[in-house]
Structures are given as structure tokens and as C-alpha cells.
Design an enzyme around this catalytic site. Structure first.
Site, short mmCIF file in Angstrom:
data_model
loop_
_atom_site.label_atom_id
_atom_site.label_comp_id
_atom_site.label_asym_id
_atom_site.label_seq_id
_atom_site.Cartn_x
_atom_site.Cartn_y
_atom_site.Cartn_z
N PRO A 1 -10.34 -4.60 3.13
CA PRO A 1 -10.79 -5.88 3.77
C PRO A 1 -9.78 -7.19 3.87
O PRO A 1 -9.90 -8.15 4.88
CB PRO A 1 -12.47 -6.86 3.50
CG PRO A 1 -12.29 -5.91 2.24
CD PRO A 1 -11.57 -4.64 2.36
N TYR B 1 -4.89 -16.05 -0.91
CA TYR B 1 -5.47 -15.23 -1.70
C TYR B 1 -3.89 -14.65 -2.87
O TYR B 1 -3.28 -15.16 -2.57
CB TYR B 1 -4.35 -14.26 -0.73
CG TYR B 1 -5.15 -13.71 0.82
CD1 TYR B 1 -5.23 -15.06 1.61
CD2 TYR B 1 -5.47 -12.68 1.21
CE1 TYR B 1 -5.74 -14.30 2.90
CE2 TYR B 1 -6.41 -12.49 2.42
CZ TYR B 1 -6.75 -12.88 2.82
OH TYR B 1 -7.34 -12.99 3.87
N LYS C 1 -9.91 -7.94 9.04
CA LYS C 1 -9.54 -6.98 10.80
C LYS C 1 -11.55 -6.15 11.06
O LYS C 1 -11.21 -5.65 12.25
CB LYS C 1 -8.80 -6.32 10.10
CG LYS C 1 -7.19 -6.62 10.15
CD LYS C 1 -7.20 -7.40 11.47
CE LYS C 1 -5.67 -8.58 11.31
NZ LYS C 1 -5.96 -9.84 11.53
N TYR D 1 -1.84 -11.54 10.91
CA TYR D 1 -3.10 -12.15 10.55
C TYR D 1 -4.32 -12.98 11.62
O TYR D 1 -5.38 -12.95 11.73
CB TYR D 1 -3.29 -13.25 9.52
CG TYR D 1 -3.88 -13.33 8.46
CD1 TYR D 1 -4.72 -12.59 7.29
CD2 TYR D 1 -5.19 -14.49 9.60
CE1 TYR D 1 -5.53 -13.46 6.50
CE2 TYR D 1 -5.89 -14.40 8.37
CZ TYR D 1 -6.69 -14.59 7.27
OH TYR D 1 -7.32 -14.44 6.25
N HIS E 1 -9.07 -22.88 10.60
CA HIS E 1 -7.95 -22.45 9.37
C HIS E 1 -7.19 -22.60 10.80
O HIS E 1 -6.49 -21.55 10.95
CB HIS E 1 -8.66 -21.36 9.01
CG HIS E 1 -9.36 -22.56 7.87
ND1 HIS E 1 -9.16 -21.35 6.93
CD2 HIS E 1 -10.01 -22.93 7.67
CE1 HIS E 1 -10.58 -22.07 6.19
NE2 HIS E 1 -10.70 -22.72 6.75
C1 FAD Z 1 -19.85 -4.73 1.48
C2 FAD Z 1 -18.55 -5.64 3.03
C3 FAD Z 1 -18.34 -6.70 2.60
C4 FAD Z 1 -17.29 -6.54 4.22
N1 FAD Z 1 -16.67 -8.04 4.28
C5 FAD Z 1 -15.59 -8.22 5.33
C6 FAD Z 1 -14.65 -8.69 5.24
O1 FAD Z 1 -14.73 -10.24 4.28
N2 FAD Z 1 -13.70 -9.87 6.09
C7 FAD Z 1 -13.94 -7.89 7.11
O2 FAD Z 1 -13.09 -8.60 8.63
N3 FAD Z 1 -15.13 -7.02 7.77
C8 FAD Z 1 -15.48 -6.90 6.43
N4 FAD Z 1 -16.46 -6.01 6.13
C9 FAD Z 1 -16.13 -5.31 7.63
C10 FAD Z 1 -17.15 -5.61 8.78
O3 FAD Z 1 -18.36 -6.06 8.09
C11 FAD Z 1 -17.50 -4.35 9.54
O4 FAD Z 1 -16.25 -4.54 10.04
C12 FAD Z 1 -18.37 -4.74 10.78
O5 FAD Z 1 -20.09 -5.19 9.97
C13 FAD Z 1 -18.46 -3.30 12.01
O6 FAD Z 1 -19.26 -3.69 12.85
P1 FAD Z 1 -20.34 -2.92 13.19
O7 FAD Z 1 -21.06 -3.21 13.97
O8 FAD Z 1 -18.90 -1.80 13.62
O9 FAD Z 1 -21.19 -2.03 11.98
P2 FAD Z 1 -21.69 -2.14 11.19
O10 FAD Z 1 -22.39 -3.50 11.07
O11 FAD Z 1 -22.58 -1.67 10.19
O12 FAD Z 1 -23.38 -1.82 11.67
C14 FAD Z 1 -23.73 -0.78 12.34
C15 FAD Z 1 -25.03 -0.90 12.79
O13 FAD Z 1 -25.88 0.97 13.06
C16 FAD Z 1 -27.15 1.04 12.47
N5 FAD Z 1 -27.45 2.01 12.48
C17 FAD Z 1 -26.24 3.05 10.72
N6 FAD Z 1 -27.14 4.09 11.53
C18 FAD Z 1 -27.98 4.28 12.01
C19 FAD Z 1 -28.34 5.43 12.66
N7 FAD Z 1 -28.49 6.74 12.54
N8 FAD Z 1 -29.96 4.68 13.81
C20 FAD Z 1 -30.00 3.76 14.04
N9 FAD Z 1 -29.01 2.44 13.22
C21 FAD Z 1 -27.79 3.18 12.47
C22 FAD Z 1 -27.08 -0.34 10.75
O14 FAD Z 1 -27.92 -0.33 10.32
C23 FAD Z 1 -26.28 -1.26 11.31
O15 FAD Z 1 -26.82 -2.55 11.91
C24 FAD Z 1 -17.43 -5.76 5.25
C25 FAD Z 1 -17.84 -4.74 5.45
C26 FAD Z 1 -19.09 -4.54 3.73
C27 FAD Z 1 -19.56 -2.86 4.21
#
Ligand code: FAD
Length: 389
Positions: free
Chosen positions: A292, A200, A296, A384, A72
Site C-alpha cells: 500500500p 511518509y 495504488k 503518485y 491534496h
Molecule cells: C487491509 C487492507 C488495507 C488496504 N489499504 C489500502 C490503502 O491504504 N491504499 C490502497 O490504495 N489500497 C489499499 N488496499 C487495497 C485496496 O483496498 C484494494 O486494492 C481494493 O479493495 C481492490 O478492490 P477489488 O474490488 O478488486 O477487491 P476487494 O475490495 O477485495 O473486493 C472483492 C470482493 O469480492 C468478494 N468475494 C471474494 N470471493 C468471493 C466469492 N467466491 N464469491 C463472491 N464474492 C466474493 C469479497 O467479499 C469482496 O467484497 C488495502 C487492502 C487491504 C486488504
């Protein structure tokens, strides 16, 4: 079991770090509390910065993204019944890519399985031990049996509710937080996108976002109350409300259909500083959350992981701790830029119940300025598409 880096969490941060470390010959084990299928079924982010695409390429998992991702060159901002395009390519020379977090996760899981690197799913009771010393350990239970991993470093990639940040003594962390007085009601539907690019919407009934995951799958959001419930939102009501918030042309072109996923997410800004305690390093949502609106969250997880990978690789190759010592400051400098931008986009586009009529007029004046000013559009576009690493 012994390894060099124990990674807690198999979300995008943990899986990407595991893949990059593997590419540098650094042994690592990932512990994940959920099943692989559960992790894959979480519908979350979908907009990837060019810098994140580069990192995924370096991790050797960018092939399908380049094949199937939608590039995009801009977004549209809608207010006062008109849409205004922000042309990223013209303003910054860069683009963004639409490719779901679920797909990135799948690509990373497959690459990890192909590399034979160990991931232990469905672990319970993860606890991090002796993180202040040189020989940290991770205890966990799998199928009722307690196991232990000895390691050189622990990467806390376990998201906002994970155990890693909670293990750091409270007095050693500084927390910055803002909780917004609304949430996002999101649906996924097997319908074509409302428009070729994201829209948006700032509207007197509340914010809306028309996004997508592919040319046949839409991801749509409506600003809703914090106490709202998805039972209050049958599909017909969702589509009707979305049409009310869109400009007449976009509303007329909507193809409606049943939702295949529906959820409400609260909006929050959160940063925990520093992102290191002893031999424990936090990355991704474990250390920070953004609303969101700026897309980011996933991209920040990728930039943290990139810095952490470089620091760990430097240590393993040369014994130098310079990268590890600088990790938190380096990552946080980029995190705070994304926090500011995400807060600004949220403030610009949403309806804030507590805003006075004066503040509402200021909000409209800022939108008018954005629509007219190339300088304002460049500031939005630069953030962005993603600031440089
Ligand atoms: C509902 C929702 C919608 C979103 N929409 C967007 C969006 O549109 N655009 C955007 O940029 N971002 C969005 N985000 C944010 C984005 O998805 C996150 O920033 C991203 O997933 C971060 O990745 P991460 O690996 O740091 O954390 P996570 O994806 O949360 O992964 C963490 C992992 O650790 C595991 N875990 C947790 N505790 C433990 C433990 N004690 N022991 C072992 N494993 C554990 C969890 O099960 C999970 O698999 C959204 C988040 C949510 C919740």
C-alpha cells in the site's frame, strides 16, 4: 437467470464495473459472498488519483466525493528528523483526493440500488462453469438453494482470495510475487490529522505513515513484524511509537485518542498474467496486489475496470472483439508501472532487516537525492498522482 455480464464480487472493482456497464445499457448481475454491511465496514484505501475521480464521475457517482473529499497538492517525506515536501501541483499540475474506499463503496451501492440493478449478497459456493466457451455459467447457493446465471461474459472482481483466478487452469497463468519481510499495523482514530498532508516516514525504528480520512479522522500506520499481533499494541504503545518515528515538530503536534479500528496487513507484490481466460476477465485485486506504500490498489482496480468497460461496450455495440482481445495487455502495462512504483516506494522508505550497512547507506543517499533533486521529485510525483490511461 440470464444476463450479459456476471460480476463476481461487490468490492470497488465489481460495483464500479456494474455501474459503468449499466450506464452503457449492458445488463449485469453482481454476486457477493458477504453482506452489504460487511463490505461497507472494511476500512481500506483512501487516496484517489485524478484519473479515478474522472472514472467515478463518468459512472455518475462523483458528487459526494467532490463535496467531501480533501484535495491534496503534495505529500511530505520525513527522514533524518526533517520533512521534505513533494509538491505535486507544481511538479505535475495534478492533485490527489482523500476519500475513503468505504465512501466510494457506499456511493456505488446507492447508485446501483437507485438504478434497480441486481446484486445478490451472501451467496455461497460460487463456481464458474464453461469459461472457455461462448456460454459461460455461474452457479451459486443463496439461502441453501442452488441457482444458475447464464451469461456472455464473467468479470472476476472477487479480490485476491476469490474464486475467479483459482478457476483458471494453473498452466494458463503465470504468477509473479514478492512477499515483504514486514507488515503494516494500522489504526483509525477520531483525531485530527497530524499534518494537513500525508507524512511518509523513513526512520531507523521503521516506516510510519500519517494519513487521514477526513479533517477529524486519522489513519495511521507503523511498520511492524510479520509475526506481530494487535494484542501487543494497545493504543498508548501505538501513539508512543509513532511519536518516536516522527520529526520533533510533528510529534509535538499529535492529538492522540482511542483507536476505532486496528489491524495488521502483510505487504505483498503479486501479478497473475494474463488477466483473461476465455470469457472470464479478471480485474482489481483478483489479478494483482501492490504493497500500500504507493496508494495504488484501489486506483489500479479502477483503471482495469475502465479498460474492461470500454472493451465490453465495444463488443456489445459493434460485435468487435478487439478491445476484449487487447484488455489483458492494456491493463497489465499500467499494472506493471504501479507494481514498480509501489515496490520502489516500499524499498525507499522501509527498514529491511536483511539490508547490509552498505545498502542502508545507499537507501539514505537515495532519500537525500530525492530531497534535493527536482528530477527525482518529478519521477515520484508523476507516478503518485497516477500515470495516464
Ligand atoms: C487491509 C487492507 C488495507 C488496504 N489499504 C489500502 C490503502 O491504504 N491504499 C490502497 O490504495 N489500497 C489499499 N488496499 C487495497 C485496496 O483496498 C484494494 O486494492 C481494493 O479493495 C481492490 O478492490 P477489488 O474490488 O478488486 O477487491 P476487494 O475490495 O477485495 O473486493 C472483492 C470482493 O469480492 C468478494 N468475494 C471474494 N470471493 C468471493 C466469492 N467466491 N464469491 C463472491 N464474492 C466474493 C469479497 O467479499 C469482496 O467484497 C488495502 C487492502 C487491504 C486488504
Amino acid at each position: 437467470m440470464r444476463t450479459q455480464v456476471a460480476i463476481i464480487g461487490a468490492g470497488p472493482a465489481g460495483l464500479l464495473l456494474g455501474q459503468l456497464l449499466h450506464s452503457s445499457g449492458i445488463a449485469n448481475v453482481i454476486l457477493e459472498q458477504r453482506s452489504g454491511e460487511y463490505v461497507l465496514s472494511r476500512i481500506r484505501a483512501g487516496l484517489i488519483e485524478a484519473g479515478t475521480v474522472d472514472i467515478l464521475d463518468r459512472a455518475g457517482v462523483g458528487m459526494r466525493l467532490h463535496r467531501e473529499g480533501l484535495v491534496h497538492d503534495g505529500i511530505e517525506i520525513s527522514f533524518g528528523s526533517h520533512r521534505h515536501r513533494i509538491d505535486f501541483r507544481k511538479l505535475t499540475g495534478k492533485s490527489v483526493t482523500i476519500y475513503g474506499q468505504t465512501e466510494i463503496t457506499r456511493d456505488l451501492m446507492e447508485a446501483r440500488a437507485a438504478a434497480g440493478a441486481p446484486t445478490v449478497y451472501e451467496v455461497e459456493g460460487v463456481s464458474l462453469q464453461e469459461i472457455a466457451g461462448d456460454r459461460p455459467r455461474v452457479l451459486y447457493r443463496k439461502d441453501g438453494v442452488t441457482a444458475e446465471i447464464g451469461c456472455d461474459f464473467i468479470a472476476g472482481c472477487d479480490g485476491f482470495h476469490g474464486v475467479s483466478r483459482q478457476t483458471i487452469p494453473e498452466a494458463s497463468l503465470r504468477i509473479y510475487e514478492r512477499v515483504y519481510p514486514f507488515g503494516w499495523l494500522g489504526i483509525l482514530s477520531e483525531t485530527p490529522p497530524v499534518s494537513p498532508e500525508l507524512i511518509y516516514v523513513s526512520h531507523e525504528r521503521g516506516f510510519a505513515l500519517c494519513s487521514m480520512r477526513s479533517l477529524s479522522r486519522s489513519r495511521l500506520y507503523l511498520q511492524c513484524g510479520l509475526d506481530d499481533n494487535i494484542e501487543n499494541w494497545p493504543d498508548e504503545r501505538f501513539w508512543k511509537e509513532l511519536k518516536l518515528r516522527l520529526d520533533p515538530e510533528a510529534a509535538a503536534g499529535i492529538v492522540t485518542g482511542p483507536s476505532i479500528e486496528k489491524s495488521i496487513a502483510p505487504l505483498r507484490s503479486f501479478v497473475a498474467e494474463p488477466m483473461r481466460f476465455g470469457r472470464l476477465f479478471l480485474a482489481g485485486d483478483a489479478a494483482h496486489i501492490v504493497p500500500p506504500t504507493g496508494a495504488k490498489g484501489l486506483n489500479l482496480a479502477a483503471s482495469d475496470v475502465y479498460y474492461l468497460w470500454q472493451a465490453l461496450a465495444q463488443f456489445c455495440e459493434t460485435g468487435s472483439t478487439a478491445g476484449l482481445d487487447g484488455y489483458s495487455d492494456r491493463a497489465l502495462a499500467r499494472v506493471w508501472q504501479a507494481e514498480r512504483f509501489s515496490w520502489w516506494m516500499t524499498s525507499l522508505l522501509h527498514l529491511f532487516p536483511e539490508r547490509s550497512p552498505f545498502e542502508q547507506r545507499l537507501q539514505r543517499a537515495e532519500l537525500d537525492f530525492l530531497a534535493r533533486s527536482t528530477a527525482a521529485q518529478i519521477a515520484l510525483a508523476e507516478n503518485y498522482v497516477g500515470l495516464p490511461y
